[in-house]
Design an enzyme around this catalytic site. Structure first.
Site, mmCIF file in Angstrom:
data_model
loop_
_atom_site.group_PDB
_atom_site.id
_atom_site.type_symbol
_atom_site.label_atom_id
_atom_site.label_comp_id
_atom_site.label_asym_id
_atom_site.label_seq_id
_atom_site.Cartn_x
_atom_site.Cartn_y
_atom_site.Cartn_z
ATOM 1 N N PRO A 1 2.176 -2.991 -0.415
ATOM 2 C CA PRO A 1 3.403 -3.884 -0.403
ATOM 3 C C PRO A 1 4.301 -3.469 -1.684
ATOM 4 O O PRO A 1 4.066 -3.144 -2.649
ATOM 5 C CB PRO A 1 2.625 -5.239 -0.770
ATOM 6 N N ARG B 1 2.255 10.490 -1.152
ATOM 7 C CA ARG B 1 2.670 9.864 0.219
ATOM 8 C C ARG B 1 3.579 10.413 1.014
ATOM 9 O O ARG B 1 4.405 11.443 0.645
ATOM 10 C CB ARG B 1 3.462 8.443 -0.185
#
Length: 269
Positions: free
Chosen positions: A2, A258
Site C-alpha cells: 500500500p 520491484r
C-alpha cells in the site's frame, strides 16, 4: 505494498471511528499479546499516518503499524466476525450510535507499541510526505540532487520521500518525461518542483478516489465517465502494450527489488 494515500485514508477512517473512545484491543494470534494488553481499554487520542506508517496515540504509548507487502486492515459495524486464521490485532469499541465498531489487522510487517522518542526516531528518518500539511519538497530535492543514484531508485527510498511506492514512481516519471535511469543529480530544481507539485495532486486524488489514477482524459480509451482499470495508468503493469502517447511498447525491468515500467521513447535517457 500500500502506498501513502492508502495509509492516509486508513488513518482518517480510524480517527473518525475510534478516536475519543475506550478501545478494546486483543491479539487473537498471540504475537501482539503484550502490546494489546498494554493498550486494552484505553482511550484512543489520535490516529495519523506518515508515508507508509500508521500511528495510533493512546496517550504516552503509540501503536505503530507498517503493513508491508501483505498487511491489511478490514473493519465494520456490528458484532465482529468469528476469528479465523492469523489475526494479529482486533479493535472493538462502542460507536457514536451505540453500535459496536471493529477493525482487524492481518499480516503487517510491524505492529508494536512505542514510546514517544521511538516514534520520533521513525519520523526523523523519513523524507517529506506529500500528503502532510506544509511538507517541503525541497528537502527531498536536496537529497536527490546530491546523488548519482538513479531517480527511479531514489523515489522508492523512504528516507528521501515518504509514501511513494511502485505505482507513483512509474507514473510520475512518465508524466514528466524523465527516464528512471537518470541520476538524481541531473534532476534540476525546476523539474523537481513540477514533479513535487504533480505528486501532491496525484496523491490527494488517490486519497479522495481510493485508487490511483494518473492518466489524463485525452489519453484514455474512454474519454468520459468513470475511469476504467485499463485506463488508469500510463506505464504501470503495461509491459509490451503500446504507450498511450507515442505507441512504443512499454518496457520493464527490476529496480530496487520491484518491477519498473517505462516508455523508452517518451522517457529517453
Amino acid at each position: 505494498m500500500p502506498e501513502g494515500h492508502t495509509l492516509y485514508r486508513l488513518a482518517r477512517e480510524q480517527q473518525q471511528t475510534f478516536a475519543g473512545r475506550p478501545v478494546h484491543v486483543t491479539s487473537p494470534q498471540g504475537r501482539f499479546a503484550a502490546g494489546a494488553a498494554l493498550l486494552d481499554g484505553r482511550v484512543l487520542r489520535e490516529v495519523f499516518s506518515y508515508g507508509k506508517h500508521l500511528f495510533a496515540d493512546f496517550g504516552g504509548d503509540t501503536l505503530h503499524v507498517h503493513l508491508g507487502l501483505y498487511g491489511t486492515f478490514v473493519g465494520g459495524t456490528g458484532d465482529p466476525p468469528p476469528v479465523k486464521g492469523a489475526l494479529r490485532m482486533r479493535w472493538t469499541a462502542e460507536g457514536s450510535d451505540g453500535a459496536v465498531v471493529w477493525t482487524d489487522l492481518r499480516g503487517p510487517t510491524a505492529c508494536e507499541v512505542l514510546a514517544e522518542p521511538e516514534v520520533q526516531a521513525i519520523l526523523d528518518r523519513l523524507g517529506p510526505d506529500p500528503l502532510r500539511p506544509r511538507a517541503d519538497g525541497a528537502v527531498a530535492h536536496r537529497r536527490i540532487s546530491g546523488s548519482r543514484t538513479a531517480i527511479g531508485a531514489l523515489l522508492m527510498d523512504q528516507s528521501v520521500l515518504a509514501g511513494v511506492g511502485n505505482v507513483y514512481r512509474a507514473e510520475l516519471l512518465f508524466r514528466h518525461g524523465v527516464s528512471p535511469f537518470r541520476p538524481g543529480r541531473d534532476v534540476d530544481a525546476a523539474l523537481w518542483q513540477a514533479m513535487w507539485a504533480d505528486l501532491v495532486t496525484l496523491m490527494r486524488s488517490g486519497v479522495r478516489m481510493g485508487r490511483i489514477v494518473t492518466t489524463r482524459p485525452e489519453d484514455r480509451a474512454r474519454k468520459r465517465g468513470a475511469v476504467q482499470r485499463d485506463d488508469a495508468h500510463y506505464v504501470y503493469r503495461r509491459t509490451g502494450l503500446p504507450c498511450r502517447v507515442c505507441g512504443t511498447g512499454i518496457r520493464t525491468e527490476v529496480m530496487v527489488g520491484r518491477n519498473l515500467y517505462w516508455c523508452p521513447v517518451c522517457q529517453a535517457v
